[in-house]
Design an enzyme around this catalytic site. Structure first.
Site, short mmCIF file in Angstrom:
data_model
loop_
_atom_site.label_atom_id
_atom_site.label_comp_id
_atom_site.label_asym_id
_atom_site.label_seq_id
_atom_site.Cartn_x
_atom_site.Cartn_y
_atom_site.Cartn_z
N GLY A 20 8.39 4.31 3.75
CA GLY A 20 9.35 4.37 4.87
C GLY A 20 10.53 4.79 3.61
N GLY A 21 12.07 4.70 3.32
CA GLY A 21 12.74 5.78 2.53
C GLY A 21 12.42 4.81 1.63
CG MET A 22 14.69 1.64 0.12
SD MET A 22 15.00 -0.73 0.75
CE MET A 22 14.90 -0.86 -0.57
N GLY A 23 10.13 2.52 0.20
CA GLY A 23 9.35 2.13 -0.76
C GLY A 23 7.56 1.89 0.53
CB VAL A 25 3.83 -1.76 3.46
CG1 VAL A 25 3.71 -2.62 3.95
CG2 VAL A 25 5.42 -1.87 3.73
CG ASP A 132 17.31 -0.63 9.67
OD1 ASP A 132 17.95 -0.16 10.34
OD2 ASP A 132 17.09 -0.27 8.41
#
Length: 391
Positions: A20-23, A25, A132
């Protein structure tokens, strides 16, 4: 990126599950326990951003306080080689964005949204907002018996009473297609913002597109802020038109016009599909507290005082109640009173109430008055006879 087979913070990386945009998985093996773990790593190039780091750590701290069967469990968090990580429960399945709305039965869509609503209401009672909610953050676990629904990714969640801000003024991180109007304008949020996003998610699961879907971000924002909620029933054959009123209320521009909770919204949607009711608010009673129609055997109510008219003292009965009430005569045996009619009113086949007895004089004063009247009458007659005799 972490390659397969790498040991990170003691966890052995098996493969990447998503990004995703932050990290990212990863599926990882726990260093000591015989179980799989979902390991979320913050993108290394963002490690120096204090705001992003604070939000990433907040995700673990917030979700670790939540214990609900429909919320992904957080096990641990830490820092390894200038990279933040979170260890979470691994869900073997798919997310709701991978479902095909064309073949998804409405009942199953509502079941997914219903379990998500239960998770959200639990988090709200704990003081946590998700901010979100969207199909990609709803995980569906594979099971031989039944489907299990999990809400995940509280990455931008925050405490309602937290005065600190993790985003700069004017910035926006929630997914635009599912954002509540108040998120777009930067006003204070409460649990009803998540309800709006949940309604957008249900709209997507039923129709295949978000309510204000457009290639233009400006058009999406304008839709959320100004356009009336589009009805859902014309977008898919077989949907009950009653569902439109429920969706319109959950997608109301003003939070005060929405349902009080996510589960109340889902219950109204289920009723609309199964029984044809809309789940709309009940009609408010008149300000006086009186009912719109009479009730059987209802006691007379004290009238509301209108300015300019004499008011009854507190506890005084209305004027109609001060005269002795007369009981109605029994109804005719072959003409029973109408069922449901107010008590005390004449009905077809029922004799009207007998009039009250005339007031009777008592004492010598009343007898003297009678004789005086008779004497005056005799004198008047005698005078008339005398006049007529002289004519």
């Amino acid at each position: 990126m972490v390659s397969d087979g790498t040991v990170f913070a003691g966890y052995t990386i098996d493969r990447q599950l998503g990004r995703g945009g932050m990290g990212s998985v990863y599926l990882a093996r726990h260093p000591r326990l015989p179980r799989w773990t979902a390991l979320k790593l913050l993108n290394q190039e963002l490690f120096s951003d204090k705001e992003i780091r604070a939000r990433f750590e907040r995700e673990a701290d917030l979700v670790a306080q939540l214990d609900h069967p429909n919320i992904v469990t957080v096990f641990d968090r830490g820092v390894e080689d200038d990279q933040l990580w979170i260890s979470m429960q691994y869900i073997d399945g798919i997310d709701a964005s991978m479902l095909d709305p064309a073949t998804l039965p409405p009942d199953r869509a509502l079941q997914i949204i219903g379990e998500t609503a239960a998770a959200l209401d639990y988090a709200h009672r704990a003081g946590v907002l998700h901010r979100d909610v969207k199909p990609a953050n709803i995980l569906l676990a594979r099971s031989q018996s039944q489907e299990r629904v999990y809400l995940t990714d509280f990455g931008i969640a925050r405490l309602r009473d937290d005065s600190g801000h993790l985003t700069e003024t004017g910035s926006f991180t929630a997914t635009l297609a599912y954002a509540a109007p108040e998120q777009l304008t930067g006003v204070a949020l409460d649990h009803r913002a998540d309800q709006y996003s949940l309604a957008c998610t249900l709209y997507t699961l039923l129709t295949g597109s978000a309510p204000y879907e457009s290639a233009s971000p400006a058009a999406v924002i304008t839709g959320h802020l100004q356009s009336p909620p589009p009805p859902v029933s014309p977008r898919r054959a077989g949907l009950a038109p009653n569902l439109d009123a429920v969706m319109a209320r959950a997608l109301a521009k003003r939070p005060a016009d929405r349902f009080s909770s996510c589960e109340e919204f889902v219950a109204a949607a289920q009723r609309a599909l199964r029984t044809g009711t809309t789940g709309a608010r009940p009609i408010a009673r008149p300000p006086s507290g009186a009912h719109g129609q009479p009730f059987v055997a209802m006691q007379p109510m004290r009238p509301v005082h209108v300015p300019g008219t004499p008011a009854h003292p507190i506890g005084a009965a209305p004027m109609a109640a001060r005269t002795p009430a007369q009981a109605p005569m029994p109804a005719h045996p072959q003409m029973p009173p109408r069922a449901g009619a107010p008590m005390g009113l004449p009905q077809p086949g029922m004799h009207p109430p007998m009039p009250g007895p005339a007031p009777s004089g008592q004492g010598w004063g009343s007898i003297f008055g009678v004789y005086l009247g008779l004497f005056a009458g005799v004198i008047v007659i005698a005078v008339l006879i005398a006049v007529l005799s002289n004519m």
